[in-house]
Write an enzyme that holds these catalytic residues in place. Structure first.
Site, PDB file in Angstrom:
ATOM      1  N   TYR A 142       0.845  -1.112  -0.053  1.00  0.00           N
ATOM      2  CA  TYR A 142      -0.167   0.047   0.095  1.00  0.00           C
ATOM      3  C   TYR A 142       0.965   1.261   0.089  1.00  0.00           C
ATOM      4  O   TYR A 142       0.316   2.428  -0.151  1.00  0.00           O
ATOM      5  CB  TYR A 142      -1.054   0.002   1.251  1.00  0.00           C
ATOM      6  CG  TYR A 142      -1.966  -0.911   1.074  1.00  0.00           C
ATOM      7  CD1 TYR A 142      -2.268  -1.606   0.038  1.00  0.00           C
ATOM      8  CD2 TYR A 142      -2.660  -1.300   2.267  1.00  0.00           C
ATOM      9  CE1 TYR A 142      -3.169  -2.757   0.037  1.00  0.00           C
ATOM     10  CE2 TYR A 142      -3.791  -2.292   2.058  1.00  0.00           C
ATOM     11  CZ  TYR A 142      -4.081  -2.776   1.297  1.00  0.00           C
ATOM     12  OH  TYR A 142      -5.071  -3.894   1.104  1.00  0.00           O
ATOM     13  N   LYS A 191       3.460 -15.221   3.179  1.00  0.00           N
ATOM     14  CA  LYS A 191       3.464 -16.244   1.928  1.00  0.00           C
ATOM     15  C   LYS A 191       4.729 -16.536   1.596  1.00  0.00           C
ATOM     16  O   LYS A 191       5.285 -16.072   0.285  1.00  0.00           O
ATOM     17  CB  LYS A 191       2.712 -15.391   0.869  1.00  0.00           C
ATOM     18  CG  LYS A 191       2.324 -16.215  -0.464  1.00  0.00           C
ATOM     19  CD  LYS A 191       1.184 -17.070  -0.210  1.00  0.00           C
ATOM     20  CE  LYS A 191       0.935 -17.950  -1.510  1.00  0.00           C
ATOM     21  NZ  LYS A 191       0.312 -19.205  -1.210  1.00  0.00           N
ATOM     22  N   ASP A 223      -2.999 -17.949   2.866  1.00  0.00           N
ATOM     23  CA  ASP A 223      -4.255 -18.745   2.195  1.00  0.00           C
ATOM     24  C   ASP A 223      -4.629 -19.766   3.352  1.00  0.00           C
ATOM     25  O   ASP A 223      -5.887 -19.731   3.310  1.00  0.00           O
ATOM     26  CB  ASP A 223      -4.058 -19.434   0.947  1.00  0.00           C
ATOM     27  CG  ASP A 223      -2.260 -20.051   0.793  1.00  0.00           C
ATOM     28  OD1 ASP A 223      -1.658 -19.770   1.856  1.00  0.00           O
ATOM     29  OD2 ASP A 223      -1.967 -20.459  -0.101  1.00  0.00           O
ATOM     30  N   ASP A 247      -5.199  -6.576   6.141  1.00  0.00           N
ATOM     31  CA  ASP A 247      -6.150  -5.690   5.756  1.00  0.00           C
ATOM     32  C   ASP A 247      -7.430  -6.596   5.524  1.00  0.00           C
ATOM     33  O   ASP A 247      -8.742  -6.654   5.804  1.00  0.00           O
ATOM     34  CB  ASP A 247      -6.039  -4.923   4.589  1.00  0.00           C
ATOM     35  CG  ASP A 247      -6.941  -3.999   4.086  1.00  0.00           C
ATOM     36  OD1 ASP A 247      -7.981  -3.584   5.000  1.00  0.00           O
ATOM     37  OD2 ASP A 247      -7.209  -3.463   2.734  1.00  0.00           O
ATOM     38  N   ASP A 251     -10.929  -8.196   8.119  1.00  0.00           N
ATOM     39  CA  ASP A 251     -12.290  -8.136   7.802  1.00  0.00           C
ATOM     40  C   ASP A 251     -12.764  -9.538   7.925  1.00  0.00           C
ATOM     41  O   ASP A 251     -13.957  -9.413   8.326  1.00  0.00           O
ATOM     42  CB  ASP A 251     -12.344  -7.528   6.480  1.00  0.00           C
ATOM     43  CG  ASP A 251     -12.543  -5.798   6.446  1.00  0.00           C
ATOM     44  OD1 ASP A 251     -12.045  -5.387   7.586  1.00  0.00           O
ATOM     45  OD2 ASP A 251     -13.251  -5.336   5.691  1.00  0.00           O
TER      46      ASP A 251
END
Ligand code: NAD
Length: 357
Positions: A142, A191, A223, A247, A251
Site C-alpha cells: 500500500y 506467503k 491462504d 487488511d 475484515d
C-alpha cells in the site's frame, strides 16, 4: 493521572457513538481519580464543509500533542464526489502517517451472548473466539512505488511490496508483547513459499521468537490462515501480518463475530500515542436515529486505557460492564434477537456507564 484526548467525532453516527464512549471514560475518571481533558477536532466530511479540507493543520497538531486520539468514523454519500485529494478518508491516512501509527490491533472477540449472530455454525463458535490481529499499517504494497506504463502495445501496472527488517522487527515486537499479555501464542502469517518480502518477514520473526521463549510461535501461510479462520477460529490467539494480508484477514475475522458494531481497534505508534476507533464506518443509513451500536467505540476507549494509558484495571472495568449489559439481555437493533431487550444508542451507553465499577 491527567490525560489529554483528541476527540474526532467525524460524520454519520460518529458523534453519537463517541458521546457514549466519553460517558464511559468520564465514569472511569470519576471512580479511579483520573482527569481526562477532551479537545474536539473536526475530521472528514464535517471538516470539509467547515474548512474545505478533511482535517486542518491545527486539528492535526492537536492530535499530535495529545496523549491519544478517539475517533468515530468519517465519510458519507454527501462527500462521495469530492476530488480525491480532499475526500474524508484522506484525513485518516494523514493522521496515521503524521502520528506514525504503524501497528493496527484488532481484537476479535465473539461475545458468547451473541453467538447466534455469527454466520458460523454453533459447533464451530461454541468454544468462543478471542483472537487479536496485529497488522503492519505503514509499509508493504500500500505504500510502495506504483505505476502504469505501456509495454509491448498494452498497459502494464506495477505495485512494489517492500519491507525493511526494521519495519518487520518493530511490528513483530508489538505482536510478541501482545501475545505475552494474552495466552502467549503467536502465529505469523506470510506467503514465504512465494514472496521474498515474506521470507525476510519469516526470518526476522524467527530471530525475535528467540527473545520470547515463553511465546508458542508458529508460521502460517496466508491462504491457509483464511481457511483456518473459518474452520477453527478458536485455535488462534495473536496473528501478526503485513499490511495487505492484514487488511483482508481482519475484515474476514470481524465477520466471524456477526456484528460490525461490536468491534474495536487500536492503531499504535512507537510512543504511547495511539488512535482508537470502532472498525465500522459512519453508517449514514442510520445516522441521527439513536439506533447505532456504541459498544465498538466504548470498547475502543477501553483499548485506549490499556495501551496508551497503561490502565489495565480501568480497561477491564469497561469490558466487564459491556459483558454485564449483554448478560442482562440488552441489545441495540443490529444484535437484537427475540427474547432480548432492544435499546437505543444513548440508552446502551447509559447502561454500560452505570455498570462500570
Ligand atoms: P459502514 O460500516 O458504515 O456500514 C455498513 C453497515 O453496517 C450499514 O448497514 C450500517 O448501518 C451498519 N453499521 C455500521 N456500524 C454500525 C453500528 N455501530 N451499529 C449498527 N449498525 C452499524 O460501511 P459503509 O456503509 O460501507 O460505509 C459508510 C461510510 O463510512 C462510507 O462513506 C465509507 O467510506 C465510510 N467508512 C469510514 C470508515 C472509517 O471512518 N474508519 C471505515 C469504513 C467506511
Amino acid at each position: 493521572m491527567n490525560k489529554n484526548i483528541a476527540v474526532l467525532r467525524g460524520d454519520g453516527i460518529g458523534p453519537e457513538i463517541v458521546n457514549e464512549a466519553i460517558k464511559a471514560l468520564d465514569k472511569i475518571a470519576e471512580i479511579y481519580g483520573h482527569t481526562f481533558n477532551y479537545s474536539d477536532v473536526d475530521i472528514g466530511g464535517c471538516s470539509i464543509d467547515k474548512f474545505g479540507v478533511p482535517i486542518t493543520d491545527e486539528g492535526m497538531n492537536i492530535c499530535k500533542n495529545s496523549d491519544s486520539v478517539l475517533l468515530g468514523a468519517v465519510g458519507g454519500p454527501k462527500w462521495d464526489n469530492c476530488p480525491p485529494e480532499i475526500r474524508p478518508e484522506k484525513a485518516l491516512l494523514a493522521v496515521r502517517k503524521e502520528l506514525g501509527l504503524f501497528a493496527n490491533l484488532r481484537p476479535t472477540c465473539l461475545f458468547l451472548q451473541l453467538a447466534n449472530a455469527s454466520p458460523l455454525k454453533q459447533e464451530i463458535v461454541g468454544n468462543g473466539i478471542d483472537l487479536m490481529i496485529v497488522r503492519e499499517l505503514t509499509g508493504g504494497i500500500y505504500f510502495g512505488k506504483r505505476f502504469t506504463e505501456e509495454k509491448n502495445g498494452e498497459l502494464e501496472a506495477t505495485d512494489y511490496m517492500t519491507y525493511a527488517e526494521s519495519e518487520i522487527e518493530r511490528i513483530g515486537r508489538v505482536a510478541f508483547d501482545s501475545a505475552m499479555k494474552r495466552r502467549k501464542k503467536l502465529a505469523s502469517v506470510d506467503k514465504a513459499n512465494v514472496l521474498d518480502s515474506s521470507r525476510l518477514w519469516r526470518k526476522t520473526m524467527h530471530k525475535l521468537a528467540e527473545e520470547y521463549p515463553e511465546v508458542e510461535y508458529s508460521d502460517i501461510l496466508v491462504d491457509n490462515t483464511a481457511m483456518q479462520l473459518i474452520k477453527n477460529p478458536s485455535q488462534f490467539d495473536v496473528l501478526v501480518t503485513e499490511n495487505m494480508f492484514g487488511d483482508i484477514l481482519s475484515d474476514e475475522a470481524s465477520m466471524l463475530t456477526g456484528s460490525i458494531g461490536m468491534m474495536p481497534s487500536a492503531s499504535l505508534s512507537s510512543t504511547t500515542l495511539g488512535m482508537y476507533e470502532p472498525i465500522h464506518g459512519s453508517a449514514p443509513d442510520i445516522a441521527g436515529m439513536d439506533i447505532a451500536n456504541p459498544l465498538g467505540t466504548i470498547l475502543s476507549a477501553a483499548l485506549m486505557l490499556r495501551y496508551s494509558f497503561n490502565m489495565a484495571k480501568e480497561a477491564d472495568a469497561i469490558e466487564t460492564a459491556v459483558n454485564a449489559v449483554l448478560d442482562e439481555g440488552y441489545r441495540t437493533g443490529d444484535i437484537y434477537e427475540e427474547g432480548t431487550k432492544k435499546v437505543g444508542c444513548k440508552e446502551m451507553g447509559d447502561l454500560v456507564m452505570q455498570r462500570i465499577k
